[in-house]
Design a protein around this motif. Sequence first.
Motif: not given
Length: 282
Positions: A40-55, A226-230, A245-250
């Motif tokens: 989940d991102l929930h409006g977190h711009r800095r982490n979105f920018e990091r995702i874009v950079t990493f990708a 395997i499941f990867v969920l938010g 099952l792995i649950i992620l948060a971003s």
Amino acid sequence: MPQTVIDLLKQGTEANGADKFRRGNLICLPAGGDVIVTGDLHGHRRNFERIVTFADLANHPDRHVILQEIIHGGPEDSEGGCLSYRLLFDVVRYKVSFPDRVHVIMGNHDTAFINNSEVMKEGREMNRAMRAALEREFRQGAGEVELAVRQFLFSQPLAVRCDNRIWMSHSLPGDRFIEKFDLGILRRPLKVNDVVRPGSAYLLTWGRKHSQVLLDKMAELLDSDIFVLGHQPQEQGWSQAGRNLIILASNHDHGCLLSIDPGKSYTVERLIESIVPLASVA
């Protein structure tokens, strides 16, 4: 300008439908390249920018990015309105720029916005907070912008499945609702009733605290290992919540992403080794 945003959202809606890896409401990714999965991102711009950079999609033509739960959270306007739709617009631009490699899957906050049902976060009803901010920013054009947002959210796929039998969705049906879940939702066109309780898209995005019995049954139904969920908050950015099952948060400072090679077989333990803290991305 409202029309510029409306046109962007329409492009994103079209890109969701035209995604070459989409089969019904499921994205089916082949063995080549690699996949970046986020929570989940929930409006977190800095982490979105990091995702874009990493990708770094421009330099990795076989890489895919899975995003989810963009709205509800993050910056507010001067009257406390939720501005997360601005991050949604940037995510749509990302999708339009890489239409077959950025995949935004449906979350429970999306279904709540589509059907205008209440959804609480940190003591606030988030649809009301976001709608108020839209109205202040876009004034007479707010209604059309809101409709375009709903249409984009409704056009999102429900899940992603890799060739190596890893399944990614916002959640899974809860234990009490498994018998009401219609697997056909993955194949047929979505209807509005599907995102309203007890519709199957609703059930797929709202379930929590899954038992191992439920996870094993869903693994059989979805032909996945395997499941990867938010969806479920993770203070440390991730957790192992079952044998498969792995649950992620971003959406916070401890947020994470997961890098997967869809051509390789994984155990949950090996997947955990591929988790990357977003704070480590420059």
